[in-house]
Design a protein around this motif. Structure first.
Motif, PDB file in Angstrom:
ATOM      1  N   ARG A   1      46.803  29.088  43.307  1.00  0.00           N
ATOM      2  CA  ARG A   1      46.776  30.520  42.983  1.00  0.00           C
ATOM      3  C   ARG A   1      47.850  31.314  43.733  1.00  0.00           C
ATOM      4  NH1 ARG A   1      41.322  29.047  43.055  1.00  0.00           N
ATOM      5  NH2 ARG A   1      40.232  29.445  41.074  1.00  0.00           N
TER       6      ARG A   1
ATOM      7  N   TRP B   1      57.183  40.777  34.991  1.00  0.00           N
ATOM      8  CA  TRP B   1      57.395  41.601  33.801  1.00  0.00           C
ATOM      9  C   TRP B   1      58.828  41.467  33.296  1.00  0.00           C
ATOM     10  CZ3 TRP B   1      53.219  43.189  31.427  1.00  0.00           C
ATOM     11  CH2 TRP B   1      52.040  43.236  32.179  1.00  0.00           C
TER      12      TRP B   1
ATOM     13  N   ALA C   1      51.888  37.486  36.524  1.00  0.00           N
ATOM     14  CA  ALA C   1      51.738  38.937  36.600  1.00  0.00           C
ATOM     15  C   ALA C   1      50.397  39.327  37.224  1.00  0.00           C
ATOM     16  CB  ALA C   1      51.868  39.546  35.210  1.00  0.00           C
ATOM     17  N   GLU C   2      49.345  38.619  36.871  1.00  0.00           N
ATOM     18  CA  GLU C   2      48.018  38.934  37.401  1.00  0.00           C
ATOM     19  C   GLU C   2      47.905  38.594  38.881  1.00  0.00           C
ATOM     20  OE1 GLU C   2      45.429  36.754  34.890  1.00  0.00           O
ATOM     21  OE2 GLU C   2      45.668  38.107  33.168  1.00  0.00           O
ATOM     22  N   ALA C   3      48.659  37.590  39.325  1.00  0.00           N
ATOM     23  CA  ALA C   3      48.554  37.160  40.716  1.00  0.00           C
ATOM     24  C   ALA C   3      49.217  38.131  41.684  1.00  0.00           C
ATOM     25  CB  ALA C   3      49.176  35.770  40.871  1.00  0.00           C
TER      26      ALA C   3
ATOM     27  N   HIS D   1      51.566  35.494  32.073  1.00  0.00           N
ATOM     28  CA  HIS D   1      50.439  36.381  32.381  1.00  0.00           C
ATOM     29  C   HIS D   1      49.832  36.042  33.741  1.00  0.00           C
ATOM     30  CE1 HIS D   1      50.606  38.422  28.637  1.00  0.00           C
ATOM     31  NE2 HIS D   1      50.206  37.393  27.891  1.00  0.00           N
ATOM     32  N   ALA D   2      49.721  34.737  34.042  1.00  0.00           N
ATOM     33  CA  ALA D   2      49.125  34.326  35.317  1.00  0.00           C
ATOM     34  C   ALA D   2      49.958  34.826  36.492  1.00  0.00           C
ATOM     35  CB  ALA D   2      49.007  32.807  35.363  1.00  0.00           C
TER      36      ALA D   2
ATOM     37  N   GLN E   1      55.433  48.642  31.617  1.00  0.00           N
ATOM     38  CA  GLN E   1      54.765  47.980  32.742  1.00  0.00           C
ATOM     39  C   GLN E   1      55.770  47.630  33.848  1.00  0.00           C
ATOM     40  OE1 GLN E   1      51.552  47.438  33.311  1.00  0.00           O
ATOM     41  NE2 GLN E   1      50.922  48.386  31.390  1.00  0.00           N
TER      42      GLN E   1
ATOM     43  N   PRO F   1      49.988  42.035  41.307  1.00  0.00           N
ATOM     44  CA  PRO F   1      49.962  43.231  40.458  1.00  0.00           C
ATOM     45  C   PRO F   1      51.099  44.222  40.707  1.00  0.00           C
ATOM     46  CG  PRO F   1      47.770  42.726  41.295  1.00  0.00           C
ATOM     47  CD  PRO F   1      48.722  41.840  42.034  1.00  0.00           C
TER      48      PRO F   1
END
Length: 344
Positions: free
Chosen positions: A101, A148, A138-140, A135-136, A171, A142
């Motif tokens: 992660r 992006w 970007a989510e990790a 996406h992973a 974004q 913020p």
């Protein structure tokens, strides 16, 4: 130490030309001293360790950029580390295994996945398969705009509609309103090669440059738009005066940095290309002096040209020599080959 330094030189890739190295002339380093895409000290250490299977220095490097909000450096390092992992992935696999992660490992993984998909003949399909990785990343993290930027590149390759691209752009700039990499991605989308036009590309680049800080690399966006027009060899683009104004703005930006500085090296290479294409030989020669030994693959790898085996370093050196000769010719004399475009 000797082994480590030898490995670092090898990692620079095509760093030295095999042609004889004449003594320095006109303030230019000899051909044999010119390096292609040479890493800075921090990245160099991370690449050496990665070549030995150790991901820790790369992890520390990217963690430092994330915690320090050094988004420009983070973007550059992520791109270079992903490029290295393209052929040597064991260290990245070990990193992901140790810290699945980790936002920095996820960032390099997303960049690598998008790079590989872009290189595939089935580009759009492959890009669709790796969207979850973007996406992973970007989510990790913020606050990080770099995922992006990767998403913008991804969207361009999947033929995303304008509305989706604009949403991704919103974004990106929400996180870093003057992030150079995100602006370059948007510029590509707006170029005539993709979904826009030369005029739209210039309009965006000039507006962004006007809104940027004096030392920002965003001020080189108009000269990148000029390169896009030159690369298309399209006579229906913006007027030459607008291209020259873009080059003048980039010259001002270049003057803010020391000669040989790695940070503006790619921007200076791009500027030298455009100035030579415009036949502004004295100005081009000055940029080659400021570049010093730091040649970059872009724009020379994209510039085309016959007789050089597709070697960006050879094209750089040839353009540099032509600029040197043209800038030091007596007034009124003519070029022997009559060419003005680097690599033409």
């Amino acid at each position: 130490m000797v082994g480590t330094m030898s490995l670092l030189r090898a990692l620079m890739g095509n760093a030295r030309t095999v042609r004889p190295s004449p003594p320095p002339r006109d303030g230019l380093p000899p051909d044999g001293a010119v390096l292609l895409d040479a890493p800075d000290d921090r990245l160099g250490q991370a690449l050496v360790a990665a070549a030995l299977g150790d991901h820790i220095p790369a992890a520390r490097l990217l963690a430092a950029t994330r915690m320090g909000a050094d988004w420009e450096g983070r973007d550059r390092y992520a791109v270079r580390l992903a490029a290295f992992a393209h052929s040597r992935e064991d260290w990245l696999t070990a990193w992901r295994s140790d810290a699945p992660r980790d936002p920095d490992a996820l960032l390099v993984t997303a960049q690598l996945a998008v790079d590989r998909a872009w290189a595939s003949p089935a580009r759009a399909e492959r890009l669709g398969e790796v969207e979850a990785m973007v996406h992973a990343a970007a989510e990790a993290a913020p606050r990080d705009p770099v995922p992006w930027r990767i998403a913008l590149d991804h969207a361009r390759g999947t033929h995303a509609p304008d509305a989706l691209f604009e949403a991704l752009w919103e974004q990106a700039v929400r996180r870093a309103s003057h992030h150079h990499g995100c602006h370059v991605s948007a510029l590509e989308y707006l170029s005539a090669r993709w979904y826009g036009s030369h005029r739209a590309c210039f309009d965006f680049a000039e507006a962004a440059a006007l809104d940027s800080l004096p030392g920002s690399l965003i001020r080189t966006l108009p000269v990148r738009a000029a390169f896009a027009q030159l690369a298309c060899r399209d006579p229906g683009g913006v007027p030459a005066a607008r291209v020259d104004a873009a080059a003048d703005l980039a010259i001002e930006l270049s003057a803010r940095y020391a000669a040989g500085d790695p940070w503006p090296a790619e921007a200076r290479n791009l500027l030298a290309y455009v100035l030579a294409a415009r036949g502004r030989w004295s100005a081009a020669l000055e940029q080659f002096r400021l570049i010093g030994a730091r040649a970059t693959s872009f724009p020379w790898a994209a510039g085309g040209g016959a007789g050089d085996g597709g070697d960006p370093l050879a094209r750089f050196l040839d353009a540099r020599e032509r600029a040197r000769r043209a800038a030091t010719r007596p007034p009124g004399s003519r070029c022997a080959d009559g060419r003005t475009r680097p690599g033409a």
